[in-house]
Scaffold this active site. Structure first.
Site, PDB file in Angstrom:
ATOM      1  N   HIS A  75      -6.585  -1.307  56.806  1.00 20.58           N
ATOM      2  CA  HIS A  75      -6.926  -0.166  55.944  1.00 20.58           C
ATOM      3  C   HIS A  75      -7.901  -0.651  54.883  1.00 20.58           C
ATOM      4  CE1 HIS A  75      -3.683   3.074  56.743  1.00 20.58           C
ATOM      5  NE2 HIS A  75      -4.012   2.447  57.853  1.00 20.58           N
ATOM      6  N   TYR A 206      -1.384   8.653  47.779  1.00 20.37           N
ATOM      7  CA  TYR A 206      -0.471   8.693  46.625  1.00 20.37           C
ATOM      8  C   TYR A 206      -0.773   9.976  45.853  1.00 20.37           C
ATOM      9  CZ  TYR A 206       0.164   3.611  47.328  1.00 20.37           C
ATOM     10  OH  TYR A 206       0.449   2.368  47.843  1.00 20.37           O
ATOM     11  N   PRO A 298       8.356   0.012  44.433  1.00 21.06           N
ATOM     12  CA  PRO A 298       7.496  -0.107  45.622  1.00 21.06           C
ATOM     13  C   PRO A 298       6.109   0.502  45.485  1.00 21.06           C
ATOM     14  CG  PRO A 298       9.227   1.515  45.981  1.00 21.06           C
ATOM     15  CD  PRO A 298       9.511   0.885  44.659  1.00 21.06           C
ATOM     16  N   LYS A 302       4.168  -4.295  46.733  1.00 18.85           N
ATOM     17  CA  LYS A 302       4.124  -5.731  46.437  1.00 18.85           C
ATOM     18  C   LYS A 302       5.371  -6.520  46.862  1.00 18.85           C
ATOM     19  CE  LYS A 302       0.099  -6.203  44.716  1.00 18.85           C
ATOM     20  NZ  LYS A 302      -0.454  -5.742  45.982  1.00 18.85           N
ATOM     21  N   TYR A 390      -4.354  -4.410  44.166  1.00 18.28           N
ATOM     22  CA  TYR A 390      -3.739  -3.790  45.353  1.00 18.28           C
ATOM     23  C   TYR A 390      -3.873  -4.692  46.587  1.00 18.28           C
ATOM     24  CZ  TYR A 390      -2.119  -0.002  48.359  1.00 18.28           C
ATOM     25  OH  TYR A 390      -1.380   0.766  49.239  1.00 18.28           O
TER      26      TYR A 390
HETATM   27  C1  FAD Z   1      15.320   0.484  50.600  1.00 20.12           C
HETATM   28  C2  FAD Z   1      14.117  -0.421  50.327  1.00 20.12           C
HETATM   29  C3  FAD Z   1      12.830   0.056  50.543  1.00 20.12           C
HETATM   30  C4  FAD Z   1      11.722  -0.764  50.285  1.00 20.12           C
HETATM   31  N1  FAD Z   1      10.463  -0.285  50.481  1.00 20.12           N
HETATM   32  C5  FAD Z   1       9.410  -1.071  50.203  1.00 20.12           C
HETATM   33  C6  FAD Z   1       8.091  -0.634  50.364  1.00 20.12           C
HETATM   34  O1  FAD Z   1       7.851   0.493  50.770  1.00 20.12           O
HETATM   35  N2  FAD Z   1       7.067  -1.482  50.054  1.00 20.12           N
HETATM   36  C7  FAD Z   1       7.303  -2.776  49.598  1.00 20.12           C
HETATM   37  O2  FAD Z   1       6.362  -3.536  49.345  1.00 20.12           O
HETATM   38  N3  FAD Z   1       8.533  -3.226  49.447  1.00 20.12           N
HETATM   39  C8  FAD Z   1       9.580  -2.416  49.739  1.00 20.12           C
HETATM   40  N4  FAD Z   1      10.815  -2.892  49.574  1.00 20.12           N
HETATM   41  C9  FAD Z   1      10.946  -4.266  49.162  1.00 20.12           C
HETATM   42  C10 FAD Z   1      10.816  -5.229  50.327  1.00 20.12           C
HETATM   43  O3  FAD Z   1      11.407  -4.690  51.468  1.00 20.12           O
HETATM   44  C11 FAD Z   1      11.478  -6.512  49.886  1.00 20.12           C
HETATM   45  O4  FAD Z   1      10.727  -7.024  48.811  1.00 20.12           O
HETATM   46  C12 FAD Z   1      11.600  -7.565  50.990  1.00 20.12           C
HETATM   47  O5  FAD Z   1      12.539  -7.166  51.946  1.00 20.12           O
HETATM   48  C13 FAD Z   1      12.035  -8.891  50.383  1.00 20.12           C
HETATM   49  O6  FAD Z   1      12.402  -9.782  51.394  1.00 20.12           O
HETATM   50  P1  FAD Z   1      13.550 -10.851  51.156  1.00 20.12           P
HETATM   51  O7  FAD Z   1      13.615 -11.631  52.415  1.00 20.12           O
HETATM   52  O8  FAD Z   1      13.315 -11.539  49.874  1.00 20.12           O
HETATM   53  O9  FAD Z   1      14.889 -10.006  50.921  1.00 20.12           O
HETATM   54  P2  FAD Z   1      15.697  -9.062  51.914  1.00 20.12           P
HETATM   55  O10 FAD Z   1      14.788  -8.390  52.852  1.00 20.12           O
HETATM   56  O11 FAD Z   1      16.581  -8.254  51.050  1.00 20.12           O
HETATM   57  O12 FAD Z   1      16.568 -10.064  52.763  1.00 20.12           O
HETATM   58  C14 FAD Z   1      17.707 -10.717  52.228  1.00 20.12           C
HETATM   59  C15 FAD Z   1      18.669 -11.051  53.344  1.00 20.12           C
HETATM   60  O13 FAD Z   1      19.758 -11.784  52.814  1.00 20.12           O
HETATM   61  C16 FAD Z   1      20.956 -11.299  53.373  1.00 20.12           C
HETATM   62  N5  FAD Z   1      22.075 -11.600  52.467  1.00 20.12           N
HETATM   63  C17 FAD Z   1      22.411 -10.964  51.323  1.00 20.12           C
HETATM   64  N6  FAD Z   1      23.492 -11.521  50.780  1.00 20.12           N
HETATM   65  C18 FAD Z   1      23.850 -12.533  51.586  1.00 20.12           C
HETATM   66  C19 FAD Z   1      24.905 -13.472  51.551  1.00 20.12           C
HETATM   67  N7  FAD Z   1      25.815 -13.478  50.563  1.00 20.12           N
HETATM   68  N8  FAD Z   1      24.994 -14.365  52.552  1.00 20.12           N
HETATM   69  C20 FAD Z   1      24.086 -14.397  53.560  1.00 20.12           C
HETATM   70  N9  FAD Z   1      23.067 -13.506  53.637  1.00 20.12           N
HETATM   71  C21 FAD Z   1      22.956 -12.601  52.664  1.00 20.12           C
HETATM   72  C22 FAD Z   1      20.712  -9.814  53.554  1.00 20.12           C
HETATM   73  O14 FAD Z   1      21.573  -9.239  54.522  1.00 20.12           O
HETATM   74  C23 FAD Z   1      19.247  -9.799  53.996  1.00 20.12           C
HETATM   75  O15 FAD Z   1      19.111  -9.891  55.399  1.00 20.12           O
HETATM   76  C24 FAD Z   1      11.922  -2.079  49.817  1.00 20.12           C
HETATM   77  C25 FAD Z   1      13.214  -2.551  49.606  1.00 20.12           C
HETATM   78  C26 FAD Z   1      14.318  -1.752  49.843  1.00 20.12           C
HETATM   79  C27 FAD Z   1      15.710  -2.265  49.594  1.00 20.12           C
END
Ligand code: FAD
Length: 395
Positions: A75, A206, A298, A302, A390
């Protein structure tokens, strides 16, 4: 109790944990991933969809980007609709860079498949994950434990990477006096709907509207993701598909509203909006990465990209340590990440403040927001600042 030894224990099989495991594997470094949920559950979570060029480059480096390049959509801009008029922010013309639309679910699927091929262990449905010692005092190794299929297991590792998201166990294991957290909770959330319908606009749209913000987004030419700003008191079960589509139409300009193609929802959920940072991001032999350390609203797309940039710094630090015996990357990990994190926090807060309705705020706030929008949409310099942030700031 069975003891498993590894170089890096990774808690969490989200994008941060899986990507870290993959980058370490390619450098010949062993890891164990422990994940609370099942693999199916992890893959079913619908989340982010916009990848910065730096994130794509990291996925290239990890060797997991073949499908991304085949199916992801470059994009070169996005649109902002204000007072019923659509304005294009031409990222390519403003800063010479673009973003790629490719769902987080797909990134996770690619990483999970790669993990499987490495033959390195991932323990899904790991219960009672506990960090027993990560202080690193007198060179001590990390000791952790969990229960897998009813069996208690002990883990001994050189380091632990806390990639377990906002509600995880790693940040919660740090003594309160060793950590400082900063938090802002916004007085609204995003109600998201995923559907197998063609996107209403070719690029992300947006919209600032008196009834509340909306975002028209997509995952592919046949799959759309739409969001509505809703009050925190709203419940997803009160939103039929019809109510969602009607509300979305009412917030779009008439031409866009009339071309909206609706369909049955595949998923609907409400996500609260929050800005959050934990400092520092290193505690002895524990390193936090991704949502475990910080959350952004969101609006600026980022969250996933920040998780990837943490992993970039952390994988380099571990590789330098194991291959060259250097501590420099580990010692600078927290400050390097936080410098980038705070800039993304600022941008996400700014874009959220610009585009949402803040009904409870004093009237002057609305006028200032209007002035900010007028300035942005009439100034190329202001648009360049938006575009630069962005597409993602340089590492
Ligand atoms: C509902 C939602 C919508 C989103 N939409 C957007 C968006 O549109 N755009 C955007 O940029 N970002 C968005 N985000 C943010 C983005 O998805 C996150 O920043 C991204 O997933 C971060 O990745 P991560 O691996 O750090 O954490 P996560 O994806 O949260 O992964 C963490 C993992 O750790 C596991 N875990 C948790 N506790 C434990 C434990 N005690 N023991 C073992 N495992 C554990 C969880 O099950 C999960 O699989 C959204 C987040 C959410 C919650």
């Amino acid at each position: 109790m069975k003891t498993h030894r590894t170089q890096v224990l990774i808690v969490g099989a989200g994008p941060a944990g899986l990507l870290l495991g993959q980058l370490l594997h390619r450098a010949g470094i062993d890891s164990l991933i422990v994940e609370r949920s099942s693999g199916e559950h992890v893959l079913a979570r619908i989340r982010a969809g916009v990848l910065e060029a730096g994130t794509v480059a990291l996925l290239d480096e990890a060797g997991v980007s073949a499908r991304l390049h085949a199916q992801g959509q470059p994009h070169h801009g996005f649109e902002m609709a204000v007072a019923g008029v659509r304005h294009r922010i031409d990222l390519q013309a403003l800063v010479g860079r673009s973003v790629t639309v490719y769902g987080q679910t797909e990134v996770t699927r690619d990483l999970m498949e790669a993990r499987l091929q490495t033959g390195r262990p991932t323990w899904f449905e790991a219960a009672q994950v506990r960090l027993d010692d990560f202080s690193g005092s007198s060179g001590a190794q990390v000791r952790a434990s969990c229960v897998v299929q009813g069996e208690a297991r002990e883990i001994v590792a050189d380091f632990v990477a806390g990639c377990d998201g906002y509600h995880g166990v790693c940040r919660a294991s740090v003594p309160p006096q060793a950590i400082h957290t900063y938090e802002k909770v916004y007085p609204f959330g995003w109600l998201g709907l995923l559907s197998n319908t063609p996107p209403v606009a070719p690029e992300l749209l947006y919209t600032r509207h008196e009834r509340g913000f909306s975002l028209c987004s997509m995952r592919s030419p046949t799959r759309s993701r739409y969001y509505l700003q809703v009050a925190l008191t709203e419940k997803v079960e009160d939103w039929s598909d019809q109510r969602f589509w009607d509300e979305l139409r009412s917030r779009l300009d008439p031409e866009t509203a009339s071309s909206l193609i609706t369909g049955a929802s595949l998923e609907k959920s409400i996500a609260p909006l929050r800005s959050f940072v934990a400092e520092p991001m290193r505690f002895g032999r524990l390193f936090l990465a991704g949502d475990a350390a910080h959350i952004v609203p969101p609006t600026g797309a980022k969250g996933l990209n920040l998780a990837a940039s943490d992993v970039r710094y952390l994988s380099q630090a571990f590789i330098e340590h194991f291959q060259e015996g250097s501590h420099a990357g580990l010692d600078h990990y927290s400050s390097r990440c936080l410098a980038r994190v705070w800039k993304a926090e600022r941008f996400s807060w700014w874009m959220t403040s610009l585009m949402h309705n803040f009904d409870q705020e004093p009237e002057i706030q609305r006028k200032l927001q209007q002035a900010e929008l007028d300035y942005l949409l009439s100034s190329e310099a202001a648009q360049r600042v938006l575009a630069e942030n962005y597409v993602g700031l340089p590492f």
